[in-house]
Enzyme design. Structure first.
Site, PDB file in Angstrom:
ATOM      1  N   ASP A 203       0.637  -1.155   0.046  1.00  0.00           N
ATOM      2  CA  ASP A 203      -0.011   0.063  -0.119  1.00  0.00           C
ATOM      3  C   ASP A 203       0.856   1.308  -0.041  1.00  0.00           C
ATOM      4  OD1 ASP A 203      -2.638  -0.477  -0.454  1.00  0.00           O
ATOM      5  OD2 ASP A 203      -3.147  -0.565   1.653  1.00  0.00           O
ATOM      6  N   LYS A 375      -8.507   0.876   3.481  1.00  0.00           N
ATOM      7  CA  LYS A 375      -7.365   0.365   4.356  1.00  0.00           C
ATOM      8  C   LYS A 375      -7.086  -1.047   3.995  1.00  0.00           C
ATOM      9  CE  LYS A 375      -8.106   3.009   8.328  1.00  0.00           C
ATOM     10  NZ  LYS A 375      -9.406   3.772   8.301  1.00  0.00           N
ATOM     11  N   ASP A 400      -0.947 -10.937   7.622  1.00  0.00           N
ATOM     12  CA  ASP A 400      -0.408  -9.523   7.851  1.00  0.00           C
ATOM     13  C   ASP A 400       1.202  -9.879   7.582  1.00  0.00           C
ATOM     14  OD1 ASP A 400      -2.917  -8.819   8.700  1.00  0.00           O
ATOM     15  OD2 ASP A 400      -2.438  -8.521  10.375  1.00  0.00           O
ATOM     16  N   ASP A 533     -12.276  -7.337   9.814  1.00  0.00           N
ATOM     17  CA  ASP A 533     -12.179  -8.972   9.932  1.00  0.00           C
ATOM     18  C   ASP A 533     -13.497  -9.589  10.646  1.00  0.00           C
ATOM     19  OD1 ASP A 533     -11.480  -7.804  12.239  1.00  0.00           O
ATOM     20  OD2 ASP A 533      -9.655  -8.955  12.735  1.00  0.00           O
TER      21      ASP A 533
HETATM   22  O1  LIG Z   1      -3.971   0.839   4.619  1.00  0.00           O
HETATM   23  C1  LIG Z   1      -3.382  -0.255   4.961  1.00  0.00           C
HETATM   24  C2  LIG Z   1      -3.517  -0.505   6.431  1.00  0.00           C
HETATM   25  C3  LIG Z   1      -3.154  -1.714   6.769  1.00  0.00           C
HETATM   26  N1  LIG Z   1      -2.566  -2.782   5.896  1.00  0.00           N
HETATM   27  C4  LIG Z   1      -2.026  -4.178   6.492  1.00  0.00           C
HETATM   28  O2  LIG Z   1      -3.112  -4.644   7.408  1.00  0.00           O
HETATM   29  C5  LIG Z   1      -2.426  -5.535   8.139  1.00  0.00           C
HETATM   30  C6  LIG Z   1      -3.006  -5.211   9.917  1.00  0.00           C
HETATM   31  O3  LIG Z   1      -2.406  -4.144  10.197  1.00  0.00           O
HETATM   32  P1  LIG Z   1      -1.907  -3.660  11.588  1.00  0.00           P
HETATM   33  O4  LIG Z   1      -1.648  -2.537  11.591  1.00  0.00           O
HETATM   34  O5  LIG Z   1      -0.935  -4.497  11.697  1.00  0.00           O
HETATM   35  O6  LIG Z   1      -3.151  -4.284  12.541  1.00  0.00           O
HETATM   36  P2  LIG Z   1      -3.013  -5.027  13.883  1.00  0.00           P
HETATM   37  O7  LIG Z   1      -3.764  -4.494  14.984  1.00  0.00           O
HETATM   38  O8  LIG Z   1      -1.919  -5.875  14.042  1.00  0.00           O
HETATM   39  O9  LIG Z   1      -4.081  -6.172  13.214  1.00  0.00           O
HETATM   40  C7  LIG Z   1      -5.146  -7.019  13.771  1.00  0.00           C
HETATM   41  O10 LIG Z   1      -6.194  -6.432  13.680  1.00  0.00           O
HETATM   42  C8  LIG Z   1      -6.847  -5.875  12.628  1.00  0.00           C
HETATM   43  C9  LIG Z   1      -8.040  -5.344  12.668  1.00  0.00           C
HETATM   44  O11 LIG Z   1      -8.863  -6.210  13.243  1.00  0.00           O
HETATM   45  C10 LIG Z   1      -6.609  -7.159  11.476  1.00  0.00           C
HETATM   46  O12 LIG Z   1      -7.089  -6.806  10.234  1.00  0.00           O
HETATM   47  C11 LIG Z   1      -5.199  -7.908  11.774  1.00  0.00           C
HETATM   48  O13 LIG Z   1      -5.260  -8.920  10.598  1.00  0.00           O
HETATM   49  C12 LIG Z   1      -5.139  -8.202  12.995  1.00  0.00           C
HETATM   50  O14 LIG Z   1      -3.816  -9.004  13.017  1.00  0.00           O
HETATM   51  C13 LIG Z   1      -0.765  -5.223   8.200  1.00  0.00           C
HETATM   52  O15 LIG Z   1      -0.252  -6.385   7.264  1.00  0.00           O
HETATM   53  C14 LIG Z   1      -0.841  -4.015   7.564  1.00  0.00           C
HETATM   54  O16 LIG Z   1       0.351  -3.999   6.376  1.00  0.00           O
HETATM   55  C15 LIG Z   1      -2.905  -2.446   4.578  1.00  0.00           C
HETATM   56  O17 LIG Z   1      -2.460  -3.342   3.723  1.00  0.00           O
HETATM   57  N2  LIG Z   1      -3.088  -1.461   4.189  1.00  0.00           N
HETATM   58 MN   LIG Z   2      -0.027  -6.597  13.212  1.00  0.00          MN
END
Ligand SMILES: O=c1ccn([C@@H]2O[C@H](COP(=O)(O)OP(=O)(O)O[C@H]3O[C@H](CO)[C@@H](O)[C@H](O)[C@H]3O)[C@@H](O)[C@H]2O)c(=O)[nH]1
Ligand SMILES: [Mn+2]
Length: 631
Positions: A203, A375, A400, A533
């Protein structure tokens, strides 16, 4: 002869320490993969599908569609007292309410009402929490049976195609090294290479990520055969070299020792190249830019002498984060066409039986400030569309970028559930527990979430199934599409990758593509919410599909959790906000999801209203105790 990796057990032993004593029977040894029970046998769990298995055998099940997983329920001697205890607690709670109502202190009525409201809320949320837990079920994949039925004697396979999605949003905040380790663990997973494709969604539109992927394309021809030949676990090189004790001369074959050293050396060089990428790209771009007329914009240049369509080091109109063209590039082509694209290493091969690699694709969707990009859900939907044009795998699994495949059998395990004779066709997704590498032993911020991953999810597994948790979840493509009218071709070889094809690819990852369509509403991953999710899973369950929970003795996947307080709080607030958002939307579990089972609905209700509890905890904490509990 291939010798197994000498210290396979080390990582697992470390993780083994995290295993729930309730879930692992005392006689299960860490490291044994042969046991069908995988920790489910013994003290606490008993087989729940004996009758089904008998019936399948009698009807010649081995010839038709096989039973590919075992299910276990909690032993009656444990479960029945547990249920009795719950009933007793319900009675106790009711009696307590009666006592509270009778003993009201009218001179501080205001406080009293508030605390009774708190009591009622706690009682209610406790019930929401307990109801779905009346029948936990553990389901364990039978990988040997899958092999028997789907791997053919001539070395080919009848397994369905899988498209693996990795999402990243920034090469700095989400370190490239981890993202590339995730990709390497996917390329090395045990699955027929011609039926597996890996897509990285970037992204940030950064050249650095694309070039890192090209580096992966060069290192993988060494790493992947090495993993295959010596059954290496885990297949993410960073974790393997860091956590698994190096082999000792005399204890392993000389072959293994030589190969190990060679691969380790190459990995160090691969890491060094990743570290230098930013520098390499800047230097290269400076050279190209200096050859251009004064006043021209400073572009970022690719190794082949063309300008990078994504974000530039010196950001400019159309070339900055949040505003750039859509990009799709095939880093490794489909193995049936031979893939190396000039990137082949000249070094001698490792000599594994199969040295081919799965397809590897880089996708960066178009970004424009006048559009909402939704996102992660937007990124996943773009991958869904791009992959449909390329490999169109019947199954999809997403990670992720800070997670990796820790057990090379993980994908096969999930497929066991998808192809099973009983629930197979009706299973929309298979969720795995989330495990983390980097949490301190005391788990001070509760990152492991043990009650949730090893209690609540097993409980839901006995109902309509676990909710989708964002990463480490395999989907049936059809369940994400909803409309069965969408094309579901089953060709193994992707179409020719010519200019027309790439133009079409870029079109499906453009900003405008999913506007005014059902994407993000009914189709694909759901938009307009912080927790895409839970809602995505809810929508699918609401259509009557079920899901299953896959626990493996050696954790299937592993990731990195936020380990400082600020980040962790931020994450929790984001999740809680998303839950409440869902409650106040048309996806409210009380009204949405026509075909949701009743208790499953209760569980979703619990998942959306739990943040309210924090308000009453605060009120309790601030209240003088003699007001809350007058005698
Ligand atoms: O504009 C965006 C924002 C995020 N991501 C990806 O989304 C994933 C999750 O984002 P992160 O900031 O790491 O969130 P977490 O809090 O760690 O994620 C948990 O919580 C999220 C929301 O519930 C779920 O989507 C995730 O899978 C879960 O691991 C990562 O791979 C990011 O690279 C994108 O590809 N584009
Ligand atoms: Mn994460």
């Amino acid at each position: 002869m291939a010798s197994p990796a000498p210290a396979n057990g080390v990582v697992y032993a470390a993780n083994g320490g995290l295993l729930d004593p309730l879930l692992v029977s005392a006689d299960d040894r860490v490291g044994s993969t042969k046991k069908a029970g995988h920790g489910a046998k013994g003290k606490y769990w008993v087989p729940a599908d004996k009758a089904e298995r008998r019936a399948a055998k009698e009807s010649g099940g081995e010839d038709g569609r096989a039973l590919l997983f075992r299910s276990y329920k909690v032993k009656g001697t444990l479960l029945h007292p547990y249920r009795a205890l719950i009933c007793m607690r319900v009675i106790a709670v009711l009696l307590f309410f009666i006592w509270r109502i009778k003993h009201n202190k009218s001179d501080v009525m205001w406080f009293w009402t508030l605390s009774v409201a708190g009591d009622v809320w706690f009682g209610f949320s406790w019930l929401l929490n307990q109801l779905p837990k009346f029948n936990p079920v553990k389901t364990i994949p039978d990988i040997a049976a899958l092999k028997r039925h789907y791997d053919l004697p001539d070395g080919t396979s009848r397994l369905p195609g899988i498209d693996v999605f990795v999402t990243t949003a920034d090469p700095i905040d989400e370190p490239i090294l981890y993202t590339m380790n995730c990709v390497l663990s996917i390329l090395a997973v045990d699955y027929p290479v011609d039926r597996l494709s890996c897509y990285l969604s970037d992204d940030s539109g950064a050249l650095m990520l694309y070039e890192a992927l090209v580096e992966v394309g060069k290192f993988a021809p060494l790493w992947v055969p090495f993993c295959r030949k010596y059954s290496i676990e885990p297949r993410a090189p960073e974790s393997y070299f860091e956590h698994v004790a190096p082999p000792q001369a005399g204890r392993v074959t000389q072959d293994f020792l030589n190969d190990y050293r060679r691969v380790q050396l190459e990995y160090d060089e691969f890491r060094a190249r990743l570290d230098k990428l930013a520098d390499t790209i800047r230097k290269r771009s400076d050279v190209y830019n200096s050859m251009r007329a004064e006043g021209d914009q400073k572009a970022t240049w690719m190794a082949n002498g063309t300008q990078w369509p994504g974000t530039w080091i010196d950001p400019t109109e159309n070339h900055r984060k949040g505003h750039h063209a859509g990009i799709a590039k095939v880093v490794l082509d489909h193995p049936s066409r031979g893939h190396h694209d000039g990137s082949e290493t000249n070094s001698p091969s490792i000599g594994a039986t199969d040295e081919r690699l799965p397809m590897l694709v880089y996708v960066s969707r178009e970004k424009n400030p006048s559009y909402d990009h939704n996102k992660k859900a937007g990124a996943l939907n773009a991958q869904l569309r791009a992959s449909a044009l390329i490999s169109n795998g019947q199954l999809i699994i997403n990670f992720d970028c800070d997670h990796y495949i820790n057990n090379s059998q993980a994908l096969r395990s999930a497929v066991c559930f998808m192809l099973d004779q009983r629930d197979g066709d009706n299973t929309a997704f298979v969720q795995f527990p989330q495990r983390f590498d980097n949490v301190d032993p005391t788990d001070r911020y509760g990152n492991h979430n043990r009650v949730f991953f090893d209690g609540t999810m097993l409980a839901l597994n006995g109902l309509q199934g676990p909710s989708y948790l964002g990463t480490g979840c395999m989907f049936r493509r059809l369940a994400l599409y909803v409309s069965k009218a969408l094309k579901q071709e089953r060709t193994i070889t992707p179409p020719p990758l010519d200019d027309t094809f790439f133009a079409e690819l870029e079109r499906v990852v453009s900003c405008a593509f999913d506007k005014e369509t059902d994407w993000g509403k009914g189709v694909g991953y759901i938009y307009d919410i912080a927790t895409e999710d839970i809602v995505t899973g809810f929508r699918i369950h609401g259509q009557g599909w079920r899901s299953l929970y896959c626990t493996m003795e050696h954790d299937a996947f592993c990731g990195i959790a936020p380990i400082n307080l600020t980040e962790r709080l931020h994450q929790i607030v984001r999740w809680s906000g998303g839950s409440l958002e869902m409650f106040f939307s048309h996806n409210n579990p009380l009204i949405g999801g026509k075909k949701l089972w009743l208790i499953q609905r209760v569980s979703y209700l619990n998942m959306t209203v739990y943040p309210v509890t924090s308000i009453f905890i605060l009120i309790y904490a601030l209240q003088p105790s003699d007001v809350a509990y007058p005698c």
